[in-house]
Each structure stands twice: as structure tokens, then as C-alpha cells.
Write a protein that holds these residues in place. Structure first.
Motif, PDB file in Angstrom:
ATOM      1  N   ASP A 180       0.844  -1.193   0.000  1.00  0.00           N
ATOM      2  CA  ASP A 180       0.000   0.000   0.000  1.00  0.00           C
ATOM      3  C   ASP A 180       0.881   1.246   0.000  1.00  0.00           C
ATOM      4  OD1 ASP A 180      -1.687   2.241   1.046  1.00  0.00           O
ATOM      5  OD2 ASP A 180      -3.205   0.675   1.099  1.00  0.00           O
ATOM      6  N   GLY A 181       0.760   2.048  -1.070  1.00  0.00           N
ATOM      7  CA  GLY A 181       1.608   3.223  -1.216  1.00  0.00           C
ATOM      8  C   GLY A 181       1.222   4.386  -0.329  1.00  0.00           C
ATOM      9  N   GLU A 182      -0.008   4.406   0.161  1.00  0.00           N
ATOM     10  CA  GLU A 182      -0.443   5.477   1.062  1.00  0.00           C
ATOM     11  C   GLU A 182      -0.040   5.170   2.505  1.00  0.00           C
ATOM     12  OE1 GLU A 182      -2.096   8.432   0.688  1.00  0.00           O
ATOM     13  OE2 GLU A 182      -1.928   8.288  -1.484  1.00  0.00           O
ATOM     14  N   ALA A 183      -0.272   3.931   2.920  1.00  0.00           N
ATOM     15  CA  ALA A 183       0.047   3.531   4.292  1.00  0.00           C
ATOM     16  C   ALA A 183       1.521   3.190   4.473  1.00  0.00           C
ATOM     17  CB  ALA A 183      -0.811   2.335   4.696  1.00  0.00           C
ATOM     18  N   HIS A 184       2.243   2.968   3.355  1.00  0.00           N
ATOM     19  CA  HIS A 184       3.657   2.570   3.391  1.00  0.00           C
ATOM     20  C   HIS A 184       3.827   1.264   4.167  1.00  0.00           C
ATOM     21  CE1 HIS A 184       4.177   6.581   1.837  1.00  0.00           C
ATOM     22  NE2 HIS A 184       3.734   7.118   2.967  1.00  0.00           N
ATOM     23  N   LYS A 185       2.897   0.334   3.891  1.00  0.00           N
ATOM     24  CA  LYS A 185       2.905  -0.962   4.572  1.00  0.00           C
ATOM     25  C   LYS A 185       2.687  -2.082   3.565  1.00  0.00           C
ATOM     26  CE  LYS A 185       0.811   0.814   8.868  1.00  0.00           C
ATOM     27  NZ  LYS A 185      -0.342   0.690   9.799  1.00  0.00           N
ATOM     28  N   ILE A 186       2.919  -3.296   4.025  1.00  0.00           N
ATOM     29  CA  ILE A 186       2.548  -4.488   3.268  1.00  0.00           C
ATOM     30  C   ILE A 186       1.609  -5.304   4.149  1.00  0.00           C
ATOM     31  CG2 ILE A 186       3.360  -6.617   2.183  1.00  0.00           C
ATOM     32  CD1 ILE A 186       5.982  -5.193   1.564  1.00  0.00           C
ATOM     33  N   PHE A 187       0.464  -5.674   3.583  1.00  0.00           N
ATOM     34  CA  PHE A 187      -0.552  -6.413   4.324  1.00  0.00           C
ATOM     35  C   PHE A 187      -0.625  -7.859   3.858  1.00  0.00           C
ATOM     36  CE2 PHE A 187      -1.952  -1.995   4.443  1.00  0.00           C
ATOM     37  CZ  PHE A 187      -2.332  -1.827   5.766  1.00  0.00           C
ATOM     38  N   THR A 188      -1.056  -8.726   4.764  1.00  0.00           N
ATOM     39  CA  THR A 188      -1.439 -10.083   4.403  1.00  0.00           C
ATOM     40  C   THR A 188      -2.945 -10.112   4.214  1.00  0.00           C
ATOM     41  OG1 THR A 188       0.376 -11.089   5.667  1.00  0.00           O
ATOM     42  CG2 THR A 188      -1.495 -12.496   5.131  1.00  0.00           C
ATOM     43  N   VAL A 189      -3.390 -10.678   3.098  1.00  0.00           N
ATOM     44  CA  VAL A 189      -4.817 -10.830   2.820  1.00  0.00           C
ATOM     45  C   VAL A 189      -5.078 -12.307   2.563  1.00  0.00           C
ATOM     46  CG1 VAL A 189      -6.739 -10.222   1.302  1.00  0.00           C
ATOM     47  CG2 VAL A 189      -4.989  -8.517   1.848  1.00  0.00           C
ATOM     48  N   THR A 190      -5.998 -12.902   3.322  1.00  0.00           N
ATOM     49  CA  THR A 190      -6.337 -14.311   3.156  1.00  0.00           C
ATOM     50  C   THR A 190      -7.362 -14.463   2.030  1.00  0.00           C
ATOM     51  OG1 THR A 190      -8.130 -14.232   4.768  1.00  0.00           O
ATOM     52  CG2 THR A 190      -5.915 -14.728   5.601  1.00  0.00           C
ATOM     53  N   PRO A 191      -7.498 -15.658   1.465  1.00  0.00           N
ATOM     54  CA  PRO A 191      -8.454 -15.863   0.368  1.00  0.00           C
ATOM     55  C   PRO A 191      -9.896 -15.539   0.741  1.00  0.00           C
ATOM     56  CG  PRO A 191      -6.899 -17.682   0.460  1.00  0.00           C
ATOM     57  CD  PRO A 191      -6.663 -16.858   1.694  1.00  0.00           C
ATOM     58  N   ASP A 192     -10.227 -15.570   2.050  1.00  0.00           N
ATOM     59  CA  ASP A 192     -11.594 -15.247   2.464  1.00  0.00           C
ATOM     60  C   ASP A 192     -11.747 -13.790   2.904  1.00  0.00           C
ATOM     61  OD1 ASP A 192     -10.165 -15.380   4.786  1.00  0.00           O
ATOM     62  OD2 ASP A 192     -11.479 -16.815   5.795  1.00  0.00           O
ATOM     63  N   GLY A 193     -10.699 -12.970   2.703  1.00  0.00           N
ATOM     64  CA  GLY A 193     -10.817 -11.543   2.964  1.00  0.00           C
ATOM     65  C   GLY A 193     -10.301 -11.062   4.310  1.00  0.00           C
ATOM     66  N   GLY A 194      -9.588 -11.890   5.050  1.00  0.00           N
ATOM     67  CA  GLY A 194      -8.977 -11.441   6.302  1.00  0.00           C
ATOM     68  C   GLY A 194      -7.763 -10.567   6.025  1.00  0.00           C
ATOM     69  N   VAL A 195      -7.579  -9.532   6.828  1.00  0.00           N
ATOM     70  CA  VAL A 195      -6.473  -8.590   6.615  1.00  0.00           C
ATOM     71  C   VAL A 195      -5.650  -8.459   7.892  1.00  0.00           C
ATOM     72  CG1 VAL A 195      -5.838  -6.205   6.071  1.00  0.00           C
ATOM     73  CG2 VAL A 195      -7.786  -7.271   4.910  1.00  0.00           C
ATOM     74  N   SER A 196      -4.333  -8.504   7.756  1.00  0.00           N
ATOM     75  CA  SER A 196      -3.431  -8.248   8.878  1.00  0.00           C
ATOM     76  C   SER A 196      -2.173  -7.575   8.340  1.00  0.00           C
ATOM     77  CB  SER A 196      -3.067  -9.547   9.615  1.00  0.00           C
ATOM     78  OG  SER A 196      -2.437 -10.473   8.742  1.00  0.00           O
ATOM     79  N   GLU A 197      -1.443  -6.916   9.224  1.00  0.00           N
ATOM     80  CA  GLU A 197      -0.220  -6.222   8.816  1.00  0.00           C
ATOM     81  C   GLU A 197       0.936  -7.203   8.733  1.00  0.00           C
ATOM     82  OE1 GLU A 197       2.504  -3.119  11.090  1.00  0.00           O
ATOM     83  OE2 GLU A 197       0.613  -2.189  10.468  1.00  0.00           O
ATOM     84  N   PHE A 198       1.636  -7.200   7.597  1.00  0.00           N
ATOM     85  CA  PHE A 198       2.793  -8.057   7.406  1.00  0.00           C
ATOM     86  C   PHE A 198       4.088  -7.292   7.682  1.00  0.00           C
ATOM     87  CE2 PHE A 198       6.093  -9.788   4.511  1.00  0.00           C
ATOM     88  CZ  PHE A 198       6.206 -11.055   5.057  1.00  0.00           C
ATOM     89  N   LEU A 199       4.233  -6.116   7.070  1.00  0.00           N
ATOM     90  CA  LEU A 199       5.364  -5.228   7.328  1.00  0.00           C
ATOM     91  C   LEU A 199       4.823  -3.833   7.597  1.00  0.00           C
ATOM     92  CD1 LEU A 199       8.156  -6.005   4.679  1.00  0.00           C
ATOM     93  CD2 LEU A 199       8.014  -6.800   7.038  1.00  0.00           C
ATOM     94  N   GLY A 200       5.189  -3.267   8.740  1.00  0.00           N
ATOM     95  CA  GLY A 200       4.710  -1.941   9.096  1.00  0.00           C
ATOM     96  C   GLY A 200       5.526  -0.832   8.454  1.00  0.00           C
ATOM     97  N   ALA A 201       5.070   0.389   8.649  1.00  0.00           N
ATOM     98  CA  ALA A 201       5.752   1.555   8.096  1.00  0.00           C
ATOM     99  C   ALA A 201       7.153   1.719   8.673  1.00  0.00           C
ATOM    100  CB  ALA A 201       4.920   2.808   8.358  1.00  0.00           C
ATOM    101  N   ASN A 202       7.403   1.131   9.838  1.00  0.00           N
ATOM    102  CA  ASN A 202       8.732   1.236  10.463  1.00  0.00           C
ATOM    103  C   ASN A 202       9.827   0.549   9.654  1.00  0.00           C
ATOM    104  OD1 ASN A 202       7.196  -1.161  11.385  1.00  0.00           O
ATOM    105  ND2 ASN A 202       9.073  -1.683  12.472  1.00  0.00           N
ATOM    106  N   TYR A 203       9.454  -0.302   8.700  1.00  0.00           N
ATOM    107  CA  TYR A 203      10.458  -0.951   7.848  1.00  0.00           C
ATOM    108  C   TYR A 203      11.024   0.014   6.817  1.00  0.00           C
ATOM    109  CZ  TYR A 203      10.115  -5.770   9.508  1.00  0.00           C
ATOM    110  OH  TYR A 203      10.191  -6.910  10.263  1.00  0.00           O
ATOM    111  N   GLY A 204      10.317   1.128   6.566  1.00  0.00           N
ATOM    112  CA  GLY A 204      10.855   2.165   5.693  1.00  0.00           C
ATOM    113  C   GLY A 204      10.611   1.987   4.212  1.00  0.00           C
ATOM    114  N   ILE A 205       9.745   1.059   3.834  1.00  0.00           N
ATOM    115  CA  ILE A 205       9.427   0.883   2.416  1.00  0.00           C
ATOM    116  C   ILE A 205       8.334   1.882   2.043  1.00  0.00           C
ATOM    117  CG2 ILE A 205       8.566  -0.714   0.662  1.00  0.00           C
ATOM    118  CD1 ILE A 205       9.647  -3.000   2.419  1.00  0.00           C
ATOM    119  N   SER A 206       8.651   2.809   1.157  1.00  0.00           N
ATOM    120  CA  SER A 206       7.690   3.852   0.814  1.00  0.00           C
ATOM    121  C   SER A 206       6.542   3.317  -0.034  1.00  0.00           C
ATOM    122  CB  SER A 206       8.389   4.993   0.062  1.00  0.00           C
ATOM    123  OG  SER A 206       9.250   5.685   0.937  1.00  0.00           O
ATOM    124  N   LYS A 207       6.883   2.542  -1.056  1.00  0.00           N
ATOM    125  CA  LYS A 207       5.854   2.092  -1.993  1.00  0.00           C
ATOM    126  C   LYS A 207       6.245   0.740  -2.562  1.00  0.00           C
ATOM    127  CE  LYS A 207       3.444   3.657  -6.157  1.00  0.00           C
ATOM    128  NZ  LYS A 207       3.571   4.542  -7.338  1.00  0.00           N
TER     129      LYS A 207
END
Length: 201
Positions: free
Chosen positions: A55-82
Motif C-alpha cells: 500500500d503506497g499510502e500507508a507505506h505498509k505491506i498487508f497479508t490478505v487471506t483468500p476469504d478476505g482477512g487482513v493483517s499487517e505483514f510489514l509496518g511503516a517502520n520498515y521504511g518501504i515507501s511504496k
């Protein structure tokens, strides 16, 4: 991203969220902005069958399950902008292309983040694709197609110009033939698909 059942998943940096096209069905939104995925970019299927979504706005990477569950995989603290694009290798390492900060990252399975390539003139990784030990990288800003291996580093395969400069998507077939997409004029809906045959040695 395509799973073992033939379901197709894709992102939308304007609409946000993750969309799904079932193998026998119509497109539908799997998760939306209300679940925190505001401007979605890179997407890749994990070995466990979940999706990783940048996500380029949140500067994060999320895990999304096939049934639509969402959780944070890498937070903004990792420093990946986009996280514009992502790809796994056979060892479970995750390559991440950040075309905002112009960095190619490598994330190991224990979530150690390495900067493989950064601050290099004429390098802005757009889309990445991993196949048979080679990471392919497109650069729409500079009109280049690269290949990267740990042994040989970063090397240019092709250079594009004019109407073909904005090279974006990339994939390969079983014979190593490369296919790339070109976004010439989005407003006029003009673009190209190119086939590139090259020596893999």
C-alpha cells in the motif's frame, strides 16, 4: 496473482483494496479501503496461499487471506515507501521493488530486510518477476529492462524509447521468452504487448 484454483487477484491504486475474479465467476472486491488498504500496488501469492499486498499510502505491506482477512505483514517502520511489485524466489526470499525511493529490497523468511540496490542513477524498479534463478525488473521511468542475479548483479537486457519507453508489466514463459506491457497513453488507452527472445546464458 493467480492461485492453484485459477482465481485471479489484483490491486487498484485508485480504488484501493484487493479484487478477485473467481475461476468461474464475475470480478468482485475481496477487501476495501475500509479495511486499511487505501492505495494498493504490488501483489504476490505466498507459499502458504495468502496474498501480500503493498500500500503506497500507508507505506505498509498487508497479508490478505483468500476469504478476505487482513493483517499487517510489514509496518511503516520498515521504511518501504511504496511496494510497487513483489516476487518470491525458490528459497522463500521476497524481492520488493520500491519505485518511489528507487530501491530493490530483499526480505528473508525471518523478516530481515536488505537493500540490494539503491541510489543508482537510471534505476527505478517498477515491476519484478522471478523465474529460474533470474529476477527480471522493468523501469518505466528510464525505459529499461534488467535482469538481476546474486552472482552477476544488475544488467540491462533491453532499452526502450519513444512510444515504447514506459515499460511496465513483465512475465516469462517456460522457455524463458519475456513478455512486457507498455503504457504509451493511458487516457487514450494506447499500449503494447511485446515479446522478447534473448539468450539466457
Amino acid at each position: 496473482a493467480v492461485d492453484a484454483g485459477g482465481n485471479i487477484y489484483f490491486t487498484d491504486d485508485d480504488a484501493g483494496g484487493v479484487w478477485k475474479i473467481p475461476s468461474l465467476g464475475e470480478p468482485k472486491q475481496l477487501v476495501g479501503k475500509d479495511q486499511g488498504l487505501i492505495s494498493t500496488e504490488g501483489i504476490v501469492l505466498t507459499p502458504a496461499g495468502n496474498l501480500l499486498v503493498g500500500d503506497g499510502e500507508a507505506h505498509k505491506i498487508f497479508t490478505v487471506t483468500p476469504d478476505g482477512g487482513v493483517s499487517e505483514f510489514l509496518g511503516a517502520n520498515y521504511g518501504i515507501s511504496k511496494a510497487e511489485s513483489m516476487a518470491f524466489d525458490e528459497k522463500g526470499d521476497l524481492f520488493i521493488a520500491d519505485n518511489e525511493d528507487k530501491i530493490l529490497y530483499l526480505l528473508t523468511p525471518d523478516k530481515t530486510l536488505h537493500r540490494l540496490i539503491e541510489h543508482r542513477d537510471g534505476f527505478s524498479p517498477e515491476t519484478i518477476w522471478y523465474s529460474k534463478g533470474i529476477l527480471y525488473i522493468t523501469d518505466s521511468k528510464d525505459g529499461k529492462l534488467y535482469k538481476y542475479t546474486p552472482e552477476d548483479g544488475l544488467n540491462v537486457i533491453a532499452v526502450f524509447g519513444g512510444q515504447l519507453q514506459a515499460v511496465n508489466g513483465i512475465t516469462t514463459d517456460d522457455d524463458g521468452v519475456i513478455y512486457v506491457s507498455i503504457q504509451t497513453d493511458l487516457k487514450k488507452k494506447i499500449g503494447y504487448l511485446l515479446k522478447i527472445e534473448h539468450d539466457l546464458r
